[in-house]
Design a protein around this motif. Structure first.
Motif: not given
Ligand code: UTP
Ligand code: MG
Length: 489
Positions: A14-17, A19-21, A36, A78, A114, A118, A154, A157-159
């Motif tokens: 899901a969004s904010g899970s 993934k990108s981090t 994105d 996603l 999270r 945004r 996640t 956890t801190e990123p």
């Molecule tokens: P991401 O931007 O990695 O989420 O993290 P995502 O899954 O890719 O989301 P979509 O699908 O593109 O929308 C979202 C927020 O969560 C924090 C990141 O810093 C970012 O602000 N985050 C992520 C954490 O705090 N801890 C983590 O382990 C991962």
């Protein structure tokens, strides 16, 4: 379980899970294909949903192109659309690239908070729907047929800031303590000599760096002309026994020797003499790689006879017997039924036994000679399957000959591409691959970070390898030696 590399890695969540981090902490930006990011390329920004079709068209093209080249590709969408997922998986299968799904999760409340932070939060209703999909998707992933499904939480956890930085350099090792914590002894193999205007200054700097980080020794190639596998015929390559003499004067704790001296170059007694002298000069820290020789051109160029292979292998057998006879105590006549010498007068004797490393993996003869007469056999493969096979052949010869297999060590020549981090690894691959595809070159050279090579060395140790003769294809100066510190700690 480590994720294969190269691989297709499809993110799901899901969004904010996160993934990108997660992807950014592990992969180079070029390896991550994000819907994105592509919305921002073909549309007004990452949240420009009207640009989705165009963004996905580009994404599909990128995935197909990269996977077709066997390049690691992380698909950051996603991941809930089973049709898309399965078509990426099929592309990976078609190219023979391992395919992994990574389900990234966090508690719903965490995703919501999270999301709220945004710039352009996903509408609450949409997020709720995604969170439901995320809870259901694991069963679907099991049906897709991935080589591996990884679930990453996640939640608290801190990123991650990416790969953990290596700890500060190791304490200076003392001789005898130079086995790396991976379980192998690592000897620096010098095969290229880009020493510019200062040959000895370069050799000294390389040796001091190797000693400083705790390499167990230095091995020099023994060739009359630089070999095509390493460089150009007009690149300098020193006569190794002269060069080792210079290194012996540096007062390091390094073991010194050749990998490997062809029996064709010098009468064996003369090589025995050189090795005994080096042993005397280094307080007994000498090894001798010996082999049958293989490169006809250097023999012809230097007027050195190059008999057929069978004869060279006979010579290798006789050479080791001759050298051992000359190194042994006493000056009595020697005759073992294969080699006869009227006397064995060779002074100085080696200060301690010279380790004889028999080079080459020929199963019928070379490994048998190693089993009978060597202290070690050196294999030029680090492929686990080939290596285990060769080791089993060596052990069979030992059993046949009644030799204790523990007396014959297994060593390997390892020529990997080593980088500080993933970016650096890739930059080196790209620089050195020539016309070979990046994926092929990376696989062949085990391209990876120091941490990945530590794992590989530990695996080699588990297969029975005691010593790794390590060099890198772009080893140019002492800073490159220092960069290998974590492989020898
Ligand atoms: P991401 O931007 O990695 O989420 O993290 P995502 O899954 O890719 O989301 P979509 O699908 O593109 O929308 C979202 C927020 O969560 C924090 C990141 O810093 C970012 O602000 N985050 C992520 C954490 O705090 N801890 C983590 O382990 C991962
Ligand atoms: Mg994202």
């Amino acid at each position: 379980m480590p994720i294969p590399d190269p691989a297709l890695v499809v993110l799901v969540g899901a969004s904010g899970s996160g993934k990108s981090t997660w992807a950014a902490a592990r992969y180079r930006p070029e390896e991550v294909v994000s819907s994105d990011a592509l919305r921002a390329v073909v549309g007004s920004g990452p949240a420009d949903l009207d640009a989705s079709d165009d963004a996905f068209a580009v994404l599909e093209a990128v995935v197909a192109a990269r996977i077709g080249r066997h390049l690691t590709t992380v698909v950051d969408t996603l991941g809930f659309d089973p049709g898309r997922r399965r078509s990426w998986l099929a592309a990976a299968r078609a190219s023979g690239v391992p395919a992994v799904a990574v389900l990234v999760t966090a508690p719903d409340a965490v995703c919501r908070s999270r999301n709220a932070l945004r710039d352009r939060p996903v509408p609450a209703k949409v997020l709720t729907q995604q969170l439901r999909q995320s809870a259901r998707v694991q069963a679907e992933l099991a049906d897709d047929g991935w080589d591996e499904v990884l679930v990453v939480d996640t939640g608290d956890t801190e990123p991650s800031a990416g790969p953990v930085a290596p700890p500060p350099g190791p304490a200076r090792a003392t001789p005898g303590e130079r086995t790396a914590s991976t379980g192998v002894e690592v000897v620096l193999q010098l095969s290229r000599f880009p020493w510019g205007e200062d040959p000895f200054g370069w050799l000294r700097a390389m040796a001091l760096a190797a000693d400083e980080v705790g390499f167990s020794g230095i091995a020099l190639m023994d060739h009359l002309v630089q070999v095509p596998q390493v460089g150009r015929a007009w690149d300098p390559i020193p006569e190794p026994w002269v060069a080792l003499g210079a290194l012996a004067g540096l007062g390091t704790g390094l073991r010194l020797g050749t990998l490997v001296t062809p029996v064709t170059f010098r009468p064996p007694g003369v090589t025995a003499k050189a090795a005994a002298t080096l042993s005397a000069l280094t307080g007994g820290r000498t090894f001798l790689g010996v082999g049958a020789g293989w490169w006809e051109r250097e023999h012809a160029a230097f007027g050195v006879p190059f008999p057929p292979a069978a004869e060279r292998l006979d010579d290798l057998d006789a050479a080791i017997r001759t050298m051992r006879a000359l190194w042994a105590a006493g000056t009595k006549p020697y005759d073992d039924g294969h080699v006869a010498l009227p006397e064995t007068t060779c002074y100085p004797r080696p200060t301690s036994p010279v380790t004889v490393v028999v080079g080459g993996g020929g199963e019928h003869r070379t490994l048998r000679i190693a089993a009978e007469l060597g202290d070690a056999c050196n294999l030029t493969t680090t492929d686990p399957e080939v290596l285990s096979h060769k080791v089993s052949v060596l052990r069979r010869h030992c059993a046949d000959l009644g030799r204790d297999e523990a007396e014959v060590a297994v060593t390997v020549l390892d020529v990997p591409v080593v980088g500080r981090d993933r970016d650096d690894v890739w930059a080196r691959v790209e620089r050195m691959r020539g016309r070979t595809s990046a994926a092929t070159y990376a696989a062949r050279s085990h391209a990876g970070t120091v941490g990945q090579h530590r794992e590989r060395h530990a695996a080699l140790a588990a297969l029975g390898v005691s010593t790794v003769f390590l060099t890198t294809p772009d080893l140019a100066g002492p800073e490159d030696v220092l960069a290998l510190a974590d492989l020898v700690r």
